[in-house]
Structure formats: structure tokens, C-alpha cells
Design an enzyme around this catalytic site. Sequence first.
Site, short mmCIF file in Angstrom:
data_model
loop_
_atom_site.label_atom_id
_atom_site.label_comp_id
_atom_site.label_asym_id
_atom_site.label_seq_id
_atom_site.Cartn_x
_atom_site.Cartn_y
_atom_site.Cartn_z
N HIS A 196 2.71 1.18 11.42
CA HIS A 196 3.95 0.57 10.93
C HIS A 196 4.74 0.00 12.11
CE1 HIS A 196 3.63 3.68 7.46
NE2 HIS A 196 3.32 2.50 6.96
N LYS A 219 5.97 7.85 -7.29
CA LYS A 219 5.20 8.51 -6.22
C LYS A 219 5.82 9.86 -5.89
CE LYS A 219 2.84 4.83 -3.70
NZ LYS A 219 2.60 4.25 -2.37
N ARG A 233 -4.56 -3.89 6.70
CA ARG A 233 -5.57 -3.16 7.47
C ARG A 233 -6.98 -3.60 7.11
NH1 ARG A 233 -2.89 2.31 5.78
NH2 ARG A 233 -2.49 0.85 4.11
N SER A 292 -0.41 6.80 6.50
CA SER A 292 0.51 7.94 6.46
C SER A 292 -0.19 9.17 5.92
CB SER A 292 1.72 7.61 5.59
OG SER A 292 2.46 6.56 6.15
P1 ADP Z 1 3.36 1.08 0.58
O1 ADP Z 1 3.40 2.29 -0.31
O2 ADP Z 1 4.43 0.07 0.26
O3 ADP Z 1 2.01 0.44 0.74
P2 ADP Z 1 3.09 2.11 3.28
O4 ADP Z 1 4.09 2.92 4.03
O5 ADP Z 1 1.77 2.73 2.99
O6 ADP Z 1 3.85 1.64 1.97
O7 ADP Z 1 2.81 0.75 4.06
C1 ADP Z 1 3.83 -0.20 4.29
C2 ADP Z 1 3.19 -1.47 4.83
O8 ADP Z 1 2.63 -1.22 6.12
C3 ADP Z 1 2.03 -2.00 3.99
O9 ADP Z 1 2.05 -3.42 4.03
C4 ADP Z 1 0.80 -1.47 4.69
O10 ADP Z 1 -0.34 -2.30 4.47
C5 ADP Z 1 1.27 -1.54 6.14
N1 ADP Z 1 0.53 -0.59 6.99
C6 ADP Z 1 0.31 0.72 6.76
N2 ADP Z 1 -0.40 1.28 7.76
C7 ADP Z 1 -0.64 0.27 8.65
C8 ADP Z 1 -1.37 0.19 9.88
N3 ADP Z 1 -2.02 1.24 10.39
N4 ADP Z 1 -1.39 -1.00 10.52
C9 ADP Z 1 -0.77 -2.08 9.98
N5 ADP Z 1 -0.09 -2.08 8.82
C10 ADP Z 1 -0.03 -0.92 8.15
#
Ligand code: ADP
Length: 162
Positions: free
Chosen positions: A17, A41, A92, A130
Site C-alpha cells: 500500500h 466485511k 498485483r 493484508s
Molecule cells: P480493498 O478491500 O479495497 O481491495 P485493500 O486494502 O486490500 O482494499 O487494497 C487497497 C488497494 O491496494 C487495492 O487497489 C489493492 O489492489 C492495492 N494493493 C494491495 N496490496 C498491494 C500490494 N502489495 N502492492 C500494490 N498494491 C496493493
Amino acid sequence: MKIGVYPGSFDPFSIGHHDVLMHAISLFDTVYVSVLNNATKHPLFSVKERVSLIERMVEAEGLQNVIVTSFDGLLVDYARSVQAGYVIRGLRAIMDFEYEFQIHAVNRHLAEEIQTVYFMASPEHSFLSSSVIREIGSMGGDISGLVPGSIQNMIAERLAKA
Ligand code: ADP
């Protein structure tokens, strides 16, 4: 003024992130990192905890053009409410693409004036989610290098109690 909203669950905020955020702040005047309060969620960290972890990181790193918030309801409504013309997301792998593609189409339908900008994950963080962090941390594993250093201890302590 180019204003972007980076929405997500951030449960918790990872180094992946963080990568996306760093790219975003180099392109936008202001970036809202906005924790989605999603009733469907069951996050481990409360919205309040997630916002305060991200705020702590922003403060520790002295990031000037980042505002940390939470929101519920439709993303496009929230983006409009803060005058953001852009939504920021990370990609990703193919599995992210399919989901993002669908969300993009829906958001485009609801708000044609809002563009979504995607940043590819750094190769070294493309495996990182996460949920991986929650799993490692809750089993007492080392999460260094997986979350920003400034909030690593707080995340590790919270996960140890989970
Ligand atoms: P959501 O539930 O909205 O998908 P996340 O917290 O899982 O929320 O992810 C928020 C954003 O960050 C999403 O666009 C996700 O693809 C991106 N993201 C999550 N992990 C990574 C990572 N390791 N590298 C790049 N982007 C990421």
C-alpha cells in the site's frame, strides 16, 4: 489542483500500500488515503485503528500532501465530496485486474468524470496482502519489511493479541 482518493480496507496498511501511496503523492497535489467502512466485511483492525495507524505513518514520514480519512457508502459519492477527480488503486496480479476491471466499469457508469489510476505493485511486493500480514503476525511471525517500519510494532502487538 489534482486530488486523488486512495480507498481500501488497509487491514492493516502494508508496504505494498505504501508503494502505491508513494507513487500517488508524486503525481497528485493531495491524496486522501481513505479507509472503507464496509459493513459486509469483518476486518481485524477497527476503522479507528486503521486510520490512526496510517496517520502515525504519515506523521512519522512527514508526508505533507496526504490526508487520512474513512468513509462509507459509494466511493464515487465520497470522491465527489472531497472534490477528487481521481481514484487510485494498485494492481498485483490478474486476480486484482478482474476485480478492478469490474469496479472501474461500475464507477465509470456512476461518475463518468472520475478517472481511476492504477499503479503496478513492485515485483518484490506483488505477493503481499493484508491477509498474509494478519496470518504471519497472529502466529507470532516477523512482519518486518511487510509493513512500514514506523507502525510495525503497533501492528505486531495488535496482531499478537488477535
Ligand atoms: P480493498 O478491500 O479495497 O481491495 P485493500 O486494502 O486490500 O482494499 O487494497 C487497497 C488497494 O491496494 C487495492 O487497489 C489493492 O489492489 C492495492 N494493493 C494491495 N496490496 C498491494 C500490494 N502489495 N502492492 C500494490 N498494491 C496493493
